[in-house]
Design an enzyme around this catalytic site. Structure first.
Site, PDB file in Angstrom:
ATOM      1  N   HIS A   1      -7.321  -0.356 -10.080  1.00 53.23           N
ATOM      2  CA  HIS A   1      -7.352   0.660  -9.030  1.00 53.23           C
ATOM      3  C   HIS A   1      -6.321   1.758  -9.269  1.00 53.23           C
ATOM      4  CE1 HIS A   1      -7.703   2.507  -5.107  1.00 53.23           C
ATOM      5  NE2 HIS A   1      -6.444   2.225  -4.824  1.00 53.23           N
TER       6      HIS A   1
ATOM      7  N   ASP B   1       0.840  -1.196   0.000  1.00 50.30           N
ATOM      8  CA  ASP B   1       0.000   0.000   0.000  1.00 50.30           C
ATOM      9  C   ASP B   1       0.877   1.247   0.000  1.00 50.30           C
ATOM     10  OD1 ASP B   1      -2.299   1.474   0.010  1.00 50.30           O
ATOM     11  OD2 ASP B   1      -3.141   0.579   1.817  1.00 50.30           O
TER      12      ASP B   1
END
Length: 312
Positions: A223, A150
């Site tokens: 994404h 992330d």
């Protein structure tokens, strides 16, 4: 030349994080208590930093639009501070939820997150009520609970301030930051049913080594394609993310606390609009088929100088 002291929005996510959202009680008498607490906040965090210098401890405090109006009625207001308006898409909604005060506490030792959290509760319990509390942890090498690294889209440290901190465009609040938070829960049964290759196409990166997929294999719904923001000249705009996984496995609860610190909230909002309503080509973020936004609240994180000045 005086140096603006900023809150530690640019720090790395850390090993542990505690995210606390409080609501203001309605009594007229609460303002003084909260202003006194806010004025003392940097001293409180400094004391913990000095006691445990190796624990990478830091904490930021932010205010919602509603809290700003109630606590600082005679002060000007950051230009883009507003109550977050939900973003309704054809399939999913970025909800808007309540919250007045926000605390983002980070440390390599969980005990320090607890310590400051308990002090906040002790000092503000009579004037606020709890809305949400999320305990985040670092998962392996900075991965989200769905297994991908992330924060890879974050700007490099040298230029992070340029994207995360208010600049000359709003001089009264230069050095502050717009903090937007969303608590996402993930349908892990549905996610685990995908092959690694299918998951990689949802995210737009390789799972093992975090290398971005080539344009020939990366779908337009990935994404990392859909969630980008651009200025009017087509240049990419970034924000500073400090997302953290959280989980209660026995309750089948798996999630990500998304937090984006931005110089302008309009940048974060553009990213969300692309994800939920579709980008210029109408592509929606495929990750939302597995992730549900449970909360959505905007806060402004002023400078340390602003907070300290409240005591005068």
């Amino acid at each position: 030349m005086t140096h603006t002291r900023i809150q530690p929005v640019l720090n790395r996510p850390g090993e542990n994080a505690l995210f606390i959202v409080l609501g203001l009680n309605q009594e007229d008498s609460i303002t003084d208590t909260i202003i006194d607490f806010s004025a003392n906040f940097s001293a409180l965090t400094r004391s913990l930093t000095n006691r445990f210098p190796d624990a990478q401890f830091s904490a930021t405090m932010g205010f919602s639009s509603h809290a700003w109006d109630q606590l600082f009625p005679n002060q000007s207001k950051p230009q883009e501070l507003e109550t977050f308006k939900e973003i309704k898409g054809p399939k999913y909604t970025a909800v808007s939820t309540a919250g007045d005060l926000f605390f983002h506490i980070r440390a390599d030792r969980q005990a320090l997150c607890y310590e400051l959290g308990s002090i906040i509760q002790e000092q503000l319990k009579d004037v606020t009520h709890s809305i949400d509390e999320v305990h985040g942890f670092r998962y392996f090498d900075g991965r989200a609970i769905i297994g991908f690294v992330d924060g890879t889209e974050n700007p490099e440290p040298e230029i992070a301030a340029e994207y995360a901190l208010v600049g000359e465009e709003d001089l009264s609040f230069k050095g502050g930051s717009y903090a937007f938070i969303q608590k996402y829960t993930h349908d892990m049964d549905k996610w685990r049913a995908l092959s690694d290759e299918e998951q990689e196409k949802v995210i737009g990166r390789k799972k093992f080594n975090d290398v971005e997929l080539g344009d020939d294999v990366k779908p337009n719904t990935a994404h990392n394609v859909v969630s980008k923001a651009h200025d009017e000249n087509g240049n990419e705009l970034k924000i500073m993310r400090a997302n953290m996984p959280f989980s209660n496995p026995s309750k089948n609860e798996y999630g990500t606390l998304f937090i984006g610190y931005a110089r302008k909230f309009s940048v974060t909002r553009q990213m969300l609009e692309h994800m939920f309503q579709g980008d210029a080509e109408g592509n929606l973020d495929r990750l939302l088929d597995f992730s549900t936004a449970q909360t959505g609240t905007l806060f402004f994180v002023p400078t340390v100088d602003f907070l300290d000045g409240l005591g005068e």
